[in-house]
Design a protein around this motif. Sequence first.
Motif, PDB file in Angstrom:
ATOM      1  N   THR A   1      14.003  19.330  25.616  1.00  0.00           N
ATOM      2  CA  THR A   1      12.550  19.451  25.681  1.00  0.00           C
ATOM      3  C   THR A   1      12.070  20.385  24.577  1.00  0.00           C
ATOM      4  OG1 THR A   1      12.661  21.272  27.297  1.00  0.00           O
ATOM      5  CG2 THR A   1      12.407  19.036  28.173  1.00  0.00           C
ATOM      6  N   VAL A   2      10.819  20.178  24.174  1.00  0.00           N
ATOM      7  CA  VAL A   2      10.163  21.088  23.239  1.00  0.00           C
ATOM      8  C   VAL A   2       9.316  22.018  24.094  1.00  0.00           C
ATOM      9  CG1 VAL A   2       8.501  21.328  21.361  1.00  0.00           C
ATOM     10  CG2 VAL A   2      10.144  19.440  21.343  1.00  0.00           C
ATOM     11  N   VAL A   3       9.547  23.310  23.932  1.00  0.00           N
ATOM     12  CA  VAL A   3       8.873  24.326  24.730  1.00  0.00           C
ATOM     13  C   VAL A   3       7.885  25.075  23.846  1.00  0.00           C
ATOM     14  CG1 VAL A   3       9.207  26.375  26.173  1.00  0.00           C
ATOM     15  CG2 VAL A   3      10.953  24.566  26.139  1.00  0.00           C
ATOM     16  N   SER A   4       6.666  25.221  24.342  1.00  0.00           N
ATOM     17  CA  SER A   4       5.654  26.036  23.674  1.00  0.00           C
ATOM     18  C   SER A   4       5.445  27.270  24.536  1.00  0.00           C
ATOM     19  CB  SER A   4       4.331  25.279  23.563  1.00  0.00           C
ATOM     20  OG  SER A   4       4.485  24.122  22.784  1.00  0.00           O
ATOM     21  N   LEU A   5       5.605  28.447  23.928  1.00  0.00           N
ATOM     22  CA  LEU A   5       5.468  29.679  24.703  1.00  0.00           C
ATOM     23  C   LEU A   5       4.831  30.779  23.890  1.00  0.00           C
ATOM     24  CD1 LEU A   5       7.874  31.782  23.623  1.00  0.00           C
ATOM     25  CD2 LEU A   5       9.294  30.238  24.914  1.00  0.00           C
TER      26      LEU A   5
ATOM     27  N   GLY B   1      17.915  24.039  24.046  1.00  0.00           N
ATOM     28  CA  GLY B   1      19.288  23.554  23.935  1.00  0.00           C
ATOM     29  C   GLY B   1      19.774  23.433  22.511  1.00  0.00           C
ATOM     30  N   SER B   2      18.926  23.757  21.540  1.00  0.00           N
ATOM     31  CA  SER B   2      19.301  23.613  20.123  1.00  0.00           C
ATOM     32  C   SER B   2      19.948  24.869  19.553  1.00  0.00           C
ATOM     33  CB  SER B   2      18.072  23.247  19.293  1.00  0.00           C
ATOM     34  OG  SER B   2      17.131  24.298  19.325  1.00  0.00           O
ATOM     35  N   LYS B   3      20.102  25.889  20.371  1.00  0.00           N
ATOM     36  CA  LYS B   3      20.724  27.157  19.958  1.00  0.00           C
ATOM     37  C   LYS B   3      19.911  27.888  18.895  1.00  0.00           C
ATOM     38  CE  LYS B   3      25.243  25.475  21.234  1.00  0.00           C
ATOM     39  NZ  LYS B   3      26.582  25.143  20.858  1.00  0.00           N
ATOM     40  N   ASN B   4      18.590  27.684  18.908  1.00  0.00           N
ATOM     41  CA  ASN B   4      17.718  28.377  17.962  1.00  0.00           C
ATOM     42  C   ASN B   4      17.173  29.685  18.514  1.00  0.00           C
ATOM     43  OD1 ASN B   4      17.997  26.585  15.859  1.00  0.00           O
ATOM     44  ND2 ASN B   4      16.372  25.268  16.599  1.00  0.00           N
TER      45      ASN B   4
ATOM     46  N   LEU C   1       9.122  16.190  26.345  1.00  0.00           N
ATOM     47  CA  LEU C   1      10.394  15.652  25.883  1.00  0.00           C
ATOM     48  C   LEU C   1      10.457  15.714  24.362  1.00  0.00           C
ATOM     49  CD1 LEU C   1      10.917  12.503  28.138  1.00  0.00           C
ATOM     50  CD2 LEU C   1      12.167  14.668  28.204  1.00  0.00           C
ATOM     51  N   ALA C   2      11.597  16.088  23.844  1.00  0.00           N
ATOM     52  CA  ALA C   2      11.802  16.102  22.396  1.00  0.00           C
ATOM     53  C   ALA C   2      12.042  14.683  21.910  1.00  0.00           C
ATOM     54  CB  ALA C   2      13.000  16.989  22.051  1.00  0.00           C
TER      55      ALA C   2
ATOM     56  N   ILE D   1      15.643  16.399  18.374  1.00  0.00           N
ATOM     57  CA  ILE D   1      16.962  16.717  18.926  1.00  0.00           C
ATOM     58  C   ILE D   1      17.999  16.808  17.803  1.00  0.00           C
ATOM     59  CG2 ILE D   1      18.844  15.854  20.387  1.00  0.00           C
ATOM     60  CD1 ILE D   1      16.598  14.830  22.281  1.00  0.00           C
ATOM     61  N   LEU D   2      17.936  15.877  16.843  1.00  0.00           N
ATOM     62  CA  LEU D   2      18.883  15.882  15.727  1.00  0.00           C
ATOM     63  C   LEU D   2      18.736  17.113  14.840  1.00  0.00           C
ATOM     64  CD1 LEU D   2      18.939  12.160  14.565  1.00  0.00           C
ATOM     65  CD2 LEU D   2      20.810  13.459  15.609  1.00  0.00           C
TER      66      LEU D   2
END
Length: 114
Positions: free
Chosen positions: A7-11, A37-40, A85-86, A91-92
Amino acid sequence: MEVRTGTVVSLRYCMKNSNGEILEDRTNTTPVKYVHGSKNIMPALQNSLTGLEPGNSANVTISNNMDLQLDASFYFEIVIDDVRLATGEEILTGKPVTPVLNDAETCGPGCNCC
């Protein structure tokens, strides 16, 4: 939708050090976006956000006793603004895609399209 991998999270957040001094305050700005989940972001911070939904808030402490090599503790006050959803591309790449607006579209005050 809840925060989960893919998912894309905006915070928005405020980060303080162990003395309570504000290190970064992004509570009154355009939300920060990342792909969960992208480890960013730090795994401990990411894990604390899993399961939250838009409108939820969290107080998160990141410290040395989390097997991290930090010189201090950090405290985050976080507000989740949006979760979606991303796309496959997001995701890539592990990064949210900035939407491209058509020439006929214009942004108004408080726009969060970028």
